[in-house]
Design an enzyme around this catalytic site. Structure first.
Site, mmCIF file in Angstrom:
data_model
loop_
_atom_site.group_PDB
_atom_site.id
_atom_site.type_symbol
_atom_site.label_atom_id
_atom_site.label_comp_id
_atom_site.label_asym_id
_atom_site.label_seq_id
_atom_site.Cartn_x
_atom_site.Cartn_y
_atom_site.Cartn_z
ATOM 1 N N TYR A 48 53.301 184.472 68.012
ATOM 2 C CA TYR A 48 53.456 186.287 67.200
ATOM 3 C C TYR A 48 54.980 186.627 66.665
ATOM 4 C CZ TYR A 48 49.774 186.273 70.995
ATOM 5 O OH TYR A 48 48.540 186.437 71.831
ATOM 6 N N TYR A 57 42.161 180.962 68.737
ATOM 7 C CA TYR A 57 43.004 179.806 68.062
ATOM 8 C C TYR A 57 42.853 179.877 66.066
ATOM 9 C CZ TYR A 57 44.905 179.016 72.840
ATOM 10 O OH TYR A 57 45.283 179.037 74.094
ATOM 11 N N ASP A 101 53.965 178.334 49.481
ATOM 12 C CA ASP A 101 54.852 177.824 48.488
ATOM 13 C C ASP A 101 55.400 176.312 48.704
ATOM 14 O OD1 ASP A 101 57.725 177.815 48.689
ATOM 15 O OD2 ASP A 101 57.881 179.222 50.486
ATOM 16 N N ASN A 103 44.202 181.552 63.778
ATOM 17 C CA ASN A 103 45.070 182.679 63.405
ATOM 18 C C ASN A 103 45.635 181.695 62.683
ATOM 19 O OD1 ASN A 103 44.451 185.194 65.287
ATOM 20 N ND2 ASN A 103 45.189 183.541 67.047
ATOM 21 N N MET A 136 47.668 178.850 65.249
ATOM 22 C CA MET A 136 48.801 179.632 66.548
ATOM 23 C C MET A 136 48.269 178.003 67.283
ATOM 24 S SD MET A 136 47.991 182.140 69.297
ATOM 25 C CE MET A 136 48.676 183.073 68.323
ATOM 26 N N ASP A 184 42.537 185.981 64.208
ATOM 27 C CA ASP A 184 40.853 186.607 64.626
ATOM 28 C C ASP A 184 40.953 187.399 65.211
ATOM 29 O OD1 ASP A 184 41.850 185.353 66.864
ATOM 30 O OD2 ASP A 184 41.979 183.598 67.418
ATOM 31 N N HIS A 193 57.456 185.783 46.773
ATOM 32 C CA HIS A 193 58.449 184.151 47.189
ATOM 33 C C HIS A 193 58.783 184.591 48.957
ATOM 34 C CE1 HIS A 193 60.226 180.610 47.514
ATOM 35 N NE2 HIS A 193 59.259 179.907 47.055
#
Length: 146
Positions: free
Chosen positions: A116, A134, A66, A136, A76, A30, A22
């Protein structure tokens, strides 16, 4: 082979998803994402030849998001001044909506360098061949309630 498990999920990826607890996070990156340098302190799984949407869809069939946080899916953010379009984000929200009743409301965007920083703390990074920019995404694991 196993029944009911999407074939795109390799044994290595299944093992990692099972090991995660958890609040642990996993990055689906990407093809441009610096997975190896970001993942120096975590597990990096190569899924070259696959795109993020197909992996996201497969992962969410077995991976609970979650529910103790407002945003369990993070993308991102586009760098200010960059004119890149991000239609893949709509695809992600559609996929998330299939598996989480909060739908797109649980998806957030975080600034590139904050993304990051989060990626460096992730349990694992899945490096894909996704060509969209973009593309990710960070998923935060929840609990199985059954």
């Amino acid at each position: 082979m196993l029944k009911g498990i999407p074939q795109i999920l390799s044994p290595e990826l299944l093992k990692v998803l099972c090991e995660m607890g958890h609040s642990d996070q996993i990055v689906l990156s990407d093809g441009n994402f610096p997975a190896e340098s970001m993942g120096k302190d975590c597990i990096v799984i190569r899924c070259d030849g696959h795109g993020v949407p197909e992996l996201l869809d497969a992962i969410l069939t077995i991976f609970p998001l979650d529910t103790y946080v407002e945003k369990s899916v993070n993308l991102m953010e586009v760098v200010p001044g960059d004119t890149v379009e991000t239609p893949i984000w709509d695809t992600y929200k559609e996929i998330v909506s299939k598996y989480d009743s909060r739908g797109g409301a649980t998806v957030a965007n975080i600034e590139r360098f904050d993304f990051y920083d989060e990626a460096k703390k992730a349990y694992a990074i899945v490096a894909t061949g996704e060509k969209a920019l973009y593309a990710n995404v960070i998923l935060q694991k929840g609990v199985v309630v059954e």
